[in-house]
Scaffold this motif. Structure first.
Motif, PDB file in Angstrom:
ATOM      1  N   ILE A  15      -2.619  95.051 -72.462  1.00  0.00           N
ATOM      2  CA  ILE A  15      -3.782  94.160 -72.382  1.00  0.00           C
ATOM      3  C   ILE A  15      -4.029  93.532 -73.751  1.00  0.00           C
ATOM      4  N   PRO A  16      -4.144  92.210 -73.816  1.00  0.00           N
ATOM      5  CA  PRO A  16      -4.430  91.545 -75.094  1.00  0.00           C
ATOM      6  C   PRO A  16      -5.825  91.904 -75.614  1.00  0.00           C
ATOM      7  N   ALA A  17      -5.942  91.935 -76.914  1.00  0.00           N
ATOM      8  CA  ALA A  17      -7.240  92.178 -77.549  1.00  0.00           C
ATOM      9  C   ALA A  17      -7.467  91.089 -78.589  1.00  0.00           C
ATOM     10  N   LEU A  18      -8.681  90.579 -78.652  1.00  0.00           N
ATOM     11  CA  LEU A  18      -9.076  89.616 -79.674  1.00  0.00           C
ATOM     12  C   LEU A  18      -9.881  90.370 -80.723  1.00  0.00           C
ATOM     13  N   TRP A  19      -9.501  90.214 -81.996  1.00  0.00           N
ATOM     14  CA  TRP A  19     -10.174  90.867 -83.111  1.00  0.00           C
ATOM     15  C   TRP A  19     -10.941  89.803 -83.885  1.00  0.00           C
ATOM     16  N   ILE A  20     -12.210  90.074 -84.151  1.00  0.00           N
ATOM     17  CA  ILE A  20     -13.076  89.140 -84.860  1.00  0.00           C
ATOM     18  C   ILE A  20     -13.617  89.851 -86.093  1.00  0.00           C
ATOM     19  N   VAL A  21     -13.355  89.263 -87.267  1.00  0.00           N
ATOM     20  CA  VAL A  21     -13.815  89.818 -88.532  1.00  0.00           C
ATOM     21  C   VAL A  21     -15.066  89.061 -88.949  1.00  0.00           C
ATOM     22  N   THR A  22     -16.122  89.799 -89.292  1.00  0.00           N
ATOM     23  CA  THR A  22     -17.390  89.167 -89.637  1.00  0.00           C
ATOM     24  C   THR A  22     -17.902  89.642 -90.997  1.00  0.00           C
ATOM     25  N   VAL A  23     -18.780  88.854 -91.572  1.00  0.00           N
ATOM     26  CA  VAL A  23     -19.492  89.257 -92.776  1.00  0.00           C
ATOM     27  C   VAL A  23     -20.774  89.954 -92.329  1.00  0.00           C
ATOM     28  N   GLU A  24     -20.967  91.156 -92.768  1.00  0.00           N
ATOM     29  CA  GLU A  24     -22.114  92.014 -92.499  1.00  0.00           C
ATOM     30  C   GLU A  24     -22.141  92.595 -91.085  1.00  0.00           C
ATOM     31  N   GLY A  25     -21.190  92.207 -90.224  1.00  0.00           N
ATOM     32  CA  GLY A  25     -21.186  92.732 -88.867  1.00  0.00           C
ATOM     33  C   GLY A  25     -19.989  93.593 -88.550  1.00  0.00           C
ATOM     34  N   GLY A  26     -19.126  93.847 -89.543  1.00  0.00           N
ATOM     35  CA  GLY A  26     -17.940  94.648 -89.306  1.00  0.00           C
ATOM     36  C   GLY A  26     -16.872  93.891 -88.532  1.00  0.00           C
ATOM     37  N   VAL A  27     -16.229  94.586 -87.618  1.00  0.00           N
ATOM     38  CA  VAL A  27     -15.122  94.035 -86.838  1.00  0.00           C
ATOM     39  C   VAL A  27     -15.447  94.214 -85.354  1.00  0.00           C
ATOM     40  N   VAL A  28     -15.171  93.178 -84.579  1.00  0.00           N
ATOM     41  CA  VAL A  28     -15.393  93.230 -83.136  1.00  0.00           C
ATOM     42  C   VAL A  28     -14.043  93.118 -82.434  1.00  0.00           C
ATOM     43  N   ARG A  29     -13.823  93.974 -81.442  1.00  0.00           N
ATOM     44  CA  ARG A  29     -12.622  93.866 -80.595  1.00  0.00           C
ATOM     45  C   ARG A  29     -13.086  93.540 -79.181  1.00  0.00           C
ATOM     46  N   ILE A  30     -12.505  92.481 -78.623  1.00  0.00           N
ATOM     47  CA  ILE A  30     -12.772  92.128 -77.230  1.00  0.00           C
ATOM     48  C   ILE A  30     -11.476  92.378 -76.469  1.00  0.00           C
ATOM     49  N   LYS A  31     -11.552  93.291 -75.515  1.00  0.00           N
ATOM     50  CA  LYS A  31     -10.376  93.654 -74.715  1.00  0.00           C
ATOM     51  C   LYS A  31     -10.806  93.608 -73.264  1.00  0.00           C
ATOM     52  N   GLY A  32     -10.308  92.620 -72.537  1.00  0.00           N
ATOM     53  CA  GLY A  32     -10.783  92.412 -71.180  1.00  0.00           C
ATOM     54  C   GLY A  32     -12.244  92.014 -71.232  1.00  0.00           C
ATOM     55  N   SER A  33     -13.093  92.739 -70.537  1.00  0.00           N
ATOM     56  CA  SER A  33     -14.530  92.460 -70.582  1.00  0.00           C
ATOM     57  C   SER A  33     -15.272  93.440 -71.492  1.00  0.00           C
TER      58      SER A  33
END
Length: 75
Positions: A15-33
């Motif tokens: 399953i693909p995962a999208l990784w989002i790097v943010t300032v002050e919010g850490g890292v977000v991984r979106i995998k499916g829903s």
């Protein structure tokens, strides 16, 4: 939170995962829903100020993610 970097990986389950790097919010991984937020309180991140993301591959082809933080080093 400002988005600094994005990357897509394919997890071991295919399953693909999208990784989002943010300032002050850490890292977000979106995998499916499913959304997962990684920050210094619940992961190995030394700081929530993450400025860069690099994806490399292990010998077996699985992704290795590197996060560069603001003043706290590379994870």
């Amino acid at each position: 939170n400002l988005v600094w970097s994005l990357a897509q990986t394919v997890e071991a389950d295919g399953i693909p995962a999208l990784w989002i790097v943010t300032v002050e919010g850490g890292v977000v991984r979106i995998k499916g829903s499913e959304w997962t937020v990684f920050h210094h309180q619940n992961s190995g991140l030394p700081s929530n100020n993450v400025l860069t993301l690099l994806v490399t591959k292990a010998d077996d082809g699985s992704p290795i993610l590197w996060f560069g933080t603001d003043g706290k080093g590379l994870v």
